[in-house]
Write an enzyme that holds these catalytic residues in place. Structure first.
Site, short mmCIF file in Angstrom:
data_model
loop_
_atom_site.label_atom_id
_atom_site.label_comp_id
_atom_site.label_asym_id
_atom_site.label_seq_id
_atom_site.Cartn_x
_atom_site.Cartn_y
_atom_site.Cartn_z
N ASP A 180 0.72 -1.01 -0.08
CA ASP A 180 -0.03 -0.22 -0.41
C ASP A 180 1.08 1.46 -0.01
O ASP A 180 2.07 0.76 -0.15
CB ASP A 180 -0.53 0.23 1.78
N ASP A 222 0.05 4.34 1.33
CA ASP A 222 -0.18 5.55 2.29
C ASP A 222 0.08 4.67 3.99
O ASP A 222 -0.81 3.99 3.78
CB ASP A 222 -1.59 6.64 2.60
#
Length: 501
Positions: free
Chosen positions: A45, A47
């Site tokens: 991912d 963030d």
């Protein structure tokens, strides 16, 4: 006898803390056995996995969403007096939408009394028990599988790190209405705050602010770069799947890695719309240009260096990549959106990024915490052993121990967070967050930089903790029994009493 004993106990007080090795905050912890020998593909991912943000970001989100409530939803101007409270909430809390209560719930669906807040003020335990007819939350009103309040579920669970400003804003607005005796509908308030927070992200307000002052908001970039470089040097394939838009990711990754960051990744997918990405059968791939424009071409294969969006995993991703099952290890910070479906439906291995681990482990390594939890465990063991003796003297002592144990419970909460305590534990039980973490993450760690301390042949083994009906073949802490005895004797000395059992 009592005087010399007390004197010796005080003389040797430094030995009352067991010789327990401190936990390294950079350790990778295993819920399920996994060998990096078997991992060929690493996914991330963006963030709070590759990009870590400073405390300024949550203040930014709070302030923008607060102002949206005032300017677009016609909430009172008086809300501007509220500022973001960085240490108010913790991740994993539940919010009762209809009752406007923020609380922590354990792995068995019991509310941790003392952690229920209406606005910025705690709700008395007796009031909580009256509202819920006890402290248990039935399954049919708990949040749904992804932590959302939908289809009759009146609880919302906040699992995202980005949700900390949302919880704080909900509490502040509730507080304002109650302090000014304003009648309001809690359901409407929840939906308005949710929409305001969504607008901060969806309308690009937060993205533009971060891009404009990236030095202020992104930190630890060099650690993420080092991990990606190490993986690349060892010939590992890498991919990125994020819900964030390309411009935002490109600006951040260029800051963290350099303008050639895309050369490290075999596949990059933006605006993936997780968790729907892992389940939706309808959306085909679309390619994104460097300027963010969408192309209409049919995608027959995924090419390195290209950017894709509106893609679905279920049919397209495995067919076009050949990446299936336990060869893939994916890292993310959101237990539900990033990890749950990968574990349950697709057989990927999963790694949870839990930045809060560093702070909690540092607290757990303190002498205060070790002393407190050791004595609490000793008290519990003494109560368990002594409660079977019916004579008045024994029962009186047990009663005093129970009172002391109950009095110590708030201390074990407050040492982590004065309002809600530890992310991972209630007074004794694991939290609901911990339960989901254990189910959906094979391994978990404070940041991906923890990978730098391990080679790619390492096997992570979970601790074999005995089940309740199993014997303990070796002590968890070799000196715990003598520690409990010494602490017990010390307590007796402090009370001018020695009890012979």
């Amino acid at each position: 006898f009592l005087g010399p004993l007390r004197q010796h106990l005080h003389e040797y007080k430094i030995y009352l803390i067991p010789d327990i090795a401190s936990t390294d905050p950079d350790t990778i912890f295993a819920n399920n056995e996994i060998s990096l020998r078997d991992i060929e593909i690493y996914g991330f991912d963006y963030d709070y996995t590759l990009a870590f943000y400073s405390k300024h970001l949550h203040t930014l989100i709070f302030n923008i969403a607060r102002d949206i409530l005032i300017t677009q939803h016609r909430y009172p101007e008086g809300l501007r007096e509220y500022e973001y409270i960085a240490d108010f909430a913790v991740r994993g809390l539940h919010y009762d939408v209809q009752k406007a209560l923020l609380m922590k719930i354990d792995a068995f669906h019991y509310i941790q009394l003392g952690t229920v807040y209406r606005g910025l003020n705690p709700v008395p335990d007796q009031e909580v028990i009256a509202m819920y007819e006890g402290s248990h939350v039935p399954l049919d009103i708990m949040s749904d599988f992804y932590g959302k309040s939908s289809q009759g579920h009146t609880m919302k669970q906040f699992m995202d790190i980005f949700s900390l400003p949302e919880m704080t804003l909900l509490s502040c607005v509730n507080d304002f209405f109650m302090r000014h005796n304003i009648d309001y509908e809690p359901v409407h308030l929840y939906k308005d705050v949710k929409e305001a927070i969504r607008d901060v992200h969806v309308k690009g307000i937060m993205y533009r602010a971060v891009e404009a002052d990236i030095d202020k908001y992104i930190c630890y970039g060099e650690e993420s770069h080092a991990v990606l470089k190490k993986l690349s040097e060892h010939g590992k394939k890498m991919f990125l799947i994020t819900n964030s838009p390309f411009d935002f990711v490109n600006r951040g990754m260029s800051y963290i890695v350099g303008k050639d960051w895309r050369d490290l990744f075999d596949i990059v997918i933006v605006q993936a719309d997780k968790p729907s990405f892992f389940n939706d059968r309808r959306k085909p791939f679309r390619q994104v240009t460097d300027k963010g424009a969408l192309l209409w071409d049919r995608i027959h294969k995924l090419e390195k260096g290209n950017i894709y969006k509106q893609v679905t995993y279920l049919h397209h991703f495995p067919a076009l990549t050949g990446w299936r099952g336990s060869k893939v290890l994916y890292f993310g910070d959101h237990i539900y959106s990033d990890l749950a479906d990968l574990t349950l439906k697709h057989g990927w291995r999963t790694g949870a990024i839990i930045p809060e681990l560093r702070k909690e482990i540092k607290i757990m390594n303190t002498e205060q915490y070790v002393h407190m939890t050791t004595w609490l465990q000793a008290l519990t063991g003494l109560i368990e052993q002594m409660q079977v003796h019916p004579d008045p003297v024994s029962q009186a002592v047990v009663h005093e121990w129970i009172k002391e144990r109950e009095a110590m419970k708030p201390q074990t909460k407050d040492i982590f967070n004065a309002q809600f305590g530890s992310l991972f534990r209630t007074y004794h039980n694991p939290t609901y967050f911990s339960r989901r973490l254990a189910r959906f993450a094979d391994i978990y760690m404070a940041s991906i930089s923890c990978l730098l301390d391990y080679d790619f042949k390492h096997t992570f083994f979970p601790r074999r903790s005995p089940l309740q009906h199993e014997s303990t073949f070796w002590p968890q802490h070799p000196l715990l029994s003598s520690q409990a005895l010494l602490l017990f004797l010390q307590k007796m000395c402090e009370n001018e009493t020695v009890l012979f059992i």
